[in-house]
Design a protein around this motif. Structure first.
Motif, short mmCIF file in Angstrom:
data_model
loop_
_atom_site.label_atom_id
_atom_site.label_comp_id
_atom_site.label_asym_id
_atom_site.label_seq_id
_atom_site.Cartn_x
_atom_site.Cartn_y
_atom_site.Cartn_z
N LYS A 1 3.05 9.42 -14.09
CA LYS A 1 2.61 8.07 -13.77
C LYS A 1 1.53 8.14 -12.71
O LYS A 1 1.57 8.99 -11.82
N VAL A 2 0.56 7.23 -12.80
CA VAL A 2 -0.47 7.10 -11.77
C VAL A 2 -0.36 5.68 -11.23
O VAL A 2 -0.42 4.71 -11.99
N THR A 3 -0.17 5.57 -9.91
CA THR A 3 0.07 4.28 -9.28
C THR A 3 -0.93 4.05 -8.16
O THR A 3 -1.12 4.91 -7.30
N GLU A 4 -1.54 2.86 -8.16
CA GLU A 4 -2.44 2.49 -7.07
C GLU A 4 -1.61 1.76 -6.02
O GLU A 4 -1.20 0.62 -6.22
N GLU A 5 -1.31 2.47 -4.93
CA GLU A 5 -0.50 1.91 -3.86
C GLU A 5 -1.26 0.84 -3.07
O GLU A 5 -0.69 -0.12 -2.61
N SER A 6 -2.55 1.08 -2.89
CA SER A 6 -3.44 0.14 -2.21
C SER A 6 -4.85 0.46 -2.66
O SER A 6 -5.06 1.40 -3.44
N LYS A 7 -5.83 -0.27 -2.14
CA LYS A 7 -7.22 0.00 -2.56
C LYS A 7 -7.69 1.37 -2.07
O LYS A 7 -8.66 1.92 -2.59
N ASP A 8 -6.97 1.96 -1.11
CA ASP A 8 -7.36 3.26 -0.55
C ASP A 8 -6.35 4.37 -0.78
O ASP A 8 -6.46 5.45 -0.19
N LYS A 9 -5.34 4.12 -1.62
CA LYS A 9 -4.31 5.14 -1.83
C LYS A 9 -3.80 5.10 -3.28
O LYS A 9 -3.38 4.05 -3.75
N VAL A 10 -3.84 6.27 -3.91
CA VAL A 10 -3.34 6.42 -5.28
C VAL A 10 -2.34 7.56 -5.30
O VAL A 10 -2.56 8.61 -4.70
#
Length: 177
Positions: free
Chosen positions: A72-81
């Motif tokens: 899985k690839v998750t974008e935690e925030s605009k600056d963290k994946v």
């Protein structure tokens, strides 16, 4: 040996930097490209200098046996994946002990040699032990599932060395160096 392994981890973590890309897509593509380069032994794609390529070549046979699955690839925030990945890899944890013993057994022969000569000989022994282990029909594998952290700093996506300790252990095949 610590120097060799820190070079390897450093190279893998700085494989690519990119700006102006979707973080999720970049992280997934970067990880896939990095693993492909390692598995194929194409270390030139890793922007490596001669010393770094030599260090990576010590583990070239082990990288070929490494497999992975991106879960899985998750974008935690605009600056963290986060890239959640499962990796299966040869267990080379005993190599460090074997190399250390070999160095101790050959201490007289190494006495008076330059640091570069000792490091070169140590890398040679390490590669021999790794190749023997990889060719052993009883080779054991380890498997880890973990998150790789990519961060966006000043518009460039990169892996975070500190946040990826499980990845570092896999890339050095549990040699704890």
């Amino acid at each position: 040996m610590k120097k060799i392994l820190s070079i390897i981890v450093g190279l893998i973590l700085m494989l690519t930097l990119a700006s102006c890309q979707n973080g999720k897509k970049f992280a997934e593509n970067d990880f896939k490209a990095s693993m492909e380069a390692l598995q194929k032994g194409d270390f030139s794609k890793l922007n490596s200098d001669k010393e770094s390529v030599e260090a990576l070549q010590v583990f070239s046979g082990a990288y070929k046996k490494l497999t992975y699955k991106i879960n899985k690839v998750t974008e935690e925030s605009k600056d963290k994946v986060l890239v959640n990945v499962t990796m299966k890899y040869p267990d080379l944890s005993e190599i460090k002990t074997l190399v250390n013993k070999k160095v101790i057994d050959n201490a007289q022969q190494l006495k008076g040699q330059s640091e570069a000569t000792i490091e070169k000989q140590t890398m040679k022994w390490m590669k021999e032990f790794i190749d023997q282990k990889l060719n052993n029909s009883n080779l054991k594998y380890s498997e880890k599932t973990f998150d790789l952290t990519y961060t966006n700093v000043n518009g460039e996506w990169t892996q975070s060395n500190e946040a990826n300790s499980d990845f570092n252990k896999v890339m050095t095949f549990d040699m704890d160096m």
